[in-house]
Design a protein around this motif. Structure first.
Motif, PDB file in Angstrom:
ATOM      1  N   UNK A 387       0.836  -1.207   0.000  1.00 24.02           N
ATOM      2  CA  UNK A 387       0.000   0.000   0.000  1.00 24.02           C
ATOM      3  C   UNK A 387       0.873   1.261   0.000  1.00 24.02           C
ATOM      4  N   UNK A 388       0.444   2.250  -0.742  1.00 24.77           N
ATOM      5  CA  UNK A 388       1.187   3.510  -0.785  1.00 24.77           C
ATOM      6  C   UNK A 388       0.235   4.677  -0.638  1.00 24.77           C
ATOM      7  N   UNK A 389       0.786   5.805  -0.279  1.00 19.77           N
ATOM      8  CA  UNK A 389      -0.017   7.004  -0.030  1.00 19.77           C
ATOM      9  C   UNK A 389      -0.349   7.761  -1.298  1.00 19.77           C
ATOM     10  N   UNK A 450       5.462  14.400  -0.592  1.00 22.99           N
ATOM     11  CA  UNK A 450       5.591  13.290   0.349  1.00 22.99           C
ATOM     12  C   UNK A 450       5.053  12.020  -0.284  1.00 22.99           C
ATOM     13  N   UNK A 451       5.834  10.926  -0.198  1.00 22.43           N
ATOM     14  CA  UNK A 451       5.403   9.592  -0.605  1.00 22.43           C
ATOM     15  C   UNK A 451       5.687   8.628   0.535  1.00 22.43           C
ATOM     16  N   UNK A 452       4.723   7.778   0.825  1.00 20.73           N
ATOM     17  CA  UNK A 452       4.852   6.794   1.904  1.00 20.73           C
ATOM     18  C   UNK A 452       4.440   5.432   1.369  1.00 20.73           C
ATOM     19  N   UNK A 453       5.183   4.394   1.759  1.00 15.93           N
ATOM     20  CA  UNK A 453       4.815   3.016   1.409  1.00 15.93           C
ATOM     21  C   UNK A 453       5.116   2.129   2.620  1.00 15.93           C
ATOM     22  N   UNK A 457      -1.600  -1.566   5.055  1.00 20.76           N
ATOM     23  CA  UNK A 457      -2.265  -0.267   4.979  1.00 20.76           C
ATOM     24  C   UNK A 457      -2.275   0.463   6.323  1.00 20.76           C
ATOM     25  N   UNK A 458      -2.478  -0.268   7.410  1.00 22.60           N
ATOM     26  CA  UNK A 458      -2.517   0.373   8.718  1.00 22.60           C
ATOM     27  C   UNK A 458      -1.197   1.079   9.016  1.00 22.60           C
ATOM     28  N   UNK A 459      -0.070   0.398   8.734  1.00 23.40           N
ATOM     29  CA  UNK A 459       1.237   1.016   8.964  1.00 23.40           C
ATOM     30  C   UNK A 459       1.447   2.206   8.049  1.00 23.40           C
TER      31      UNK A 459
END
Length: 486
Positions: A387-389, A450-453, A457-459
């Motif tokens: 999952x990514x943002x 900003x990118x988050x992976x 999904x919870x993390x």
């Protein structure tokens, strides 16, 4: 007089017409390009193309006037996609200039410059010198129009059929099953190139494709939607048409058709990282079949961790690079990489002079899908692992201060830090779920991205919300979006 530093970006020129990018500025940039790039490399001619924007013909003609004033010949390609311009630069071994502002609104235009064989030009590889000389020519009473040698010539040149045939030669589409594909050209240059590449107009063999066209009419005012498929609002029509027609997939191109975006049969977008992994696997196997033993693939710092995993699983070496076409191309040339991909749907090929071409990536997707019987969603499921943002943008008052805050946050948690491009922070690897985030300043807009992976999904949502809170503590005016333009 225009200050070129205001709109000469990290790897191209992009500004308002005519307030910033006027015919006079285009002439100065053309003369400077000839003096800084073309003549020192021993070339006597260049190729010039333009997109469908109302200002493009006048600006490209003014640029050609500046080039010919320095004794350099110009082959005018006319209406061209950016990757068609790169094809001409490579096939003819000439420097090139493409007039386009890609996905930007109609009031903008720009110039993408390249050396011969489509080699990139960015701020660190010649663009700053072109900018500075062009500025001097604009500020000099006589410098701009004082020819230093005999004037060059201008001739029209048509390369569309050769471009289409070359791309088709790189991907084997023989034997694929019949497919229905909806293509949204967004009134951009995909309406010019898709019929040539996927059709038979260039004398190419007929493909078992039913193409449903959306917005193929060339119109630089973009009457239907912006030509930026990264914005979810701009692929709504494509998604609906794919479902309505029962199509196998949908393709969307940006304004200059150098980027390709994909949706599956349900209208669900397929991430650019998944397409990067899919095409990487195909190009690795193709290179291995040709006898290559040390195979490398370049990906930028924003791509999913799955990309590097897939590359390694196929026996090749991933090479991590900065965001931006000039950086990707330089790293590919340095390492001899067979392929490169970016999170923004730019795809680069060694066999295409290390340049980016969305059309060639689309051919790979069609070949992969048509070569088996599963739907696209099943085909890419193995590449969509985390999952990514998505890319979340914020305007901040002090980007350096935000970066310092995030370094301190990472240090307390003993997280990994690297600064290849912006700030990338990775989970400590002490038994908890995997996560990483990257914060970097845009190369083309005054934004912090900003990118988050993460492994789940919870993390991902927890890290996203915590980091976004720190970023927005320095936000000015609260401007946030999930649109990426790099």
């Amino acid at each position: 007089m225009a200050s070129l530093s205001d709109f000469v970006k990290a790897y191209d020129v992009r500004g308002l017409v005519p307030e910033q990018l006027s015919p006079q500025v285009a002439t100065a940039v053309g003369a400077a390009f000839a003096e800084v790039v073309v003549l020192p490399e021993g070339h006597s001619g260049i190729v010039v193309g333009h997109d469908m924007r109302p200002s493009s013909p006048e600006l490209s003609a003014a640029f050609a006037d500046g080039v010919t004033s320095r004794g350099v010949d110009v082959a005018v390609l006319g209406l061209t996609s950016t990757d068609e311009l790169y094809y001409a630069s490579g096939a003819l071994d000439r420097p090139g200039a493409m007039f386009t502002a890609s996905h930007n609104p109609a009031r903008y235009n720009g110039i993408k410059l390249c050396r011969s064989a489509a080699r990139p030009i960015g701020q660190e590889t010649g663009l700053a010198e072109v900018r500075d000389l062009a500025q001097w020519l604009l500020d000099s009473p006589t410098g701009l129009f004082a020819p230093t040698r005999g004037r060059g010539t201008v001739e029209a040149r048509e390369v569309l059929a050769d471009y289409a045939a070359f791309l088709r030669s790189l991907v084997d589409l023989s034997g694929i099953r019949p497919l229905t594909v909806v293509v949204d050209a967004g009134n951009g240059m995909g309406g010019h190139t898709v019929p040539a590449v996927l059709g038979t107009a260039a004398g190419l063999p007929e493909l078992p494709l039913t193409v449903v066209p959306l917005y193929f009419e060339l119109d630089g005012t973009f009457p239907n939607h912006e030509a930026n498929p990264l914005d979810p609002a701009n692929i709504v029509d494509l998604q609906a048409a794919v479902v309505h027609h029962g199509a196998d997939l949908g393709l969307a191109f940006d304004g200059d058709a150098d980027r390709c975006f994909v949706v599956d049969a349900d209208g669900t977008p397929v991430s650019a990282s998944a397409i990067t992994a899919l095409v990487a696997a195909r190009e690795i196997e193709r290179a291995r079949a040709a006898g290559d033993t040390e195979i490398r693939v370049v990906h930028n710092v924003i791509c999913s961790r799955a990309v590097a995993e897939v590359i390694r699983e196929h026996g090749a070496q991933p090479v991590r690079a900065r965001v931006g076409h000039s950086y990707i191309k330089a790293d590919m040339a340095r390492t001899g990489a067979v392929f490169g991909g970016e999170h923004s749907a730019h795809y680069y090929f060694r066999d295409f002079w290390f340049a980016d071409t969305g059309m060639l990536a689309a051919l790979h997707v069609l070949a992969a899908l048509g070569g088996q019987h599963a739907p696209l969603s099943a085909l890419v499921a193995g590449y969509e692992r985390y999952p990514s943002s998505g890319e979340i943008n914020s305007t901040v008052e002090d980007a350096a201060a935000v970066a310092d805050t995030l370094r301190a946050w990472a240090s307390v948690r003993q997280a990994g830090i690297d600064e290849l491009d912006g700030l990338t922070v990775t989970s400590p690897g002490q038994g908890g779920p995997m996560w990483w985030f990257n914060v970097r300043a845009s190369n083309t807009e005054p934004l912090l991205r900003l990118n988050v992976e993460a492994a789940d999904r919870e993390t991902m949502e927890h890290v996203r919300d915590e980091i976004l809170g720190l970023v927005r503590a320095g936000a000015r005016g609260g401007h946030e979006s999930e649109r990426s333009h790099d």
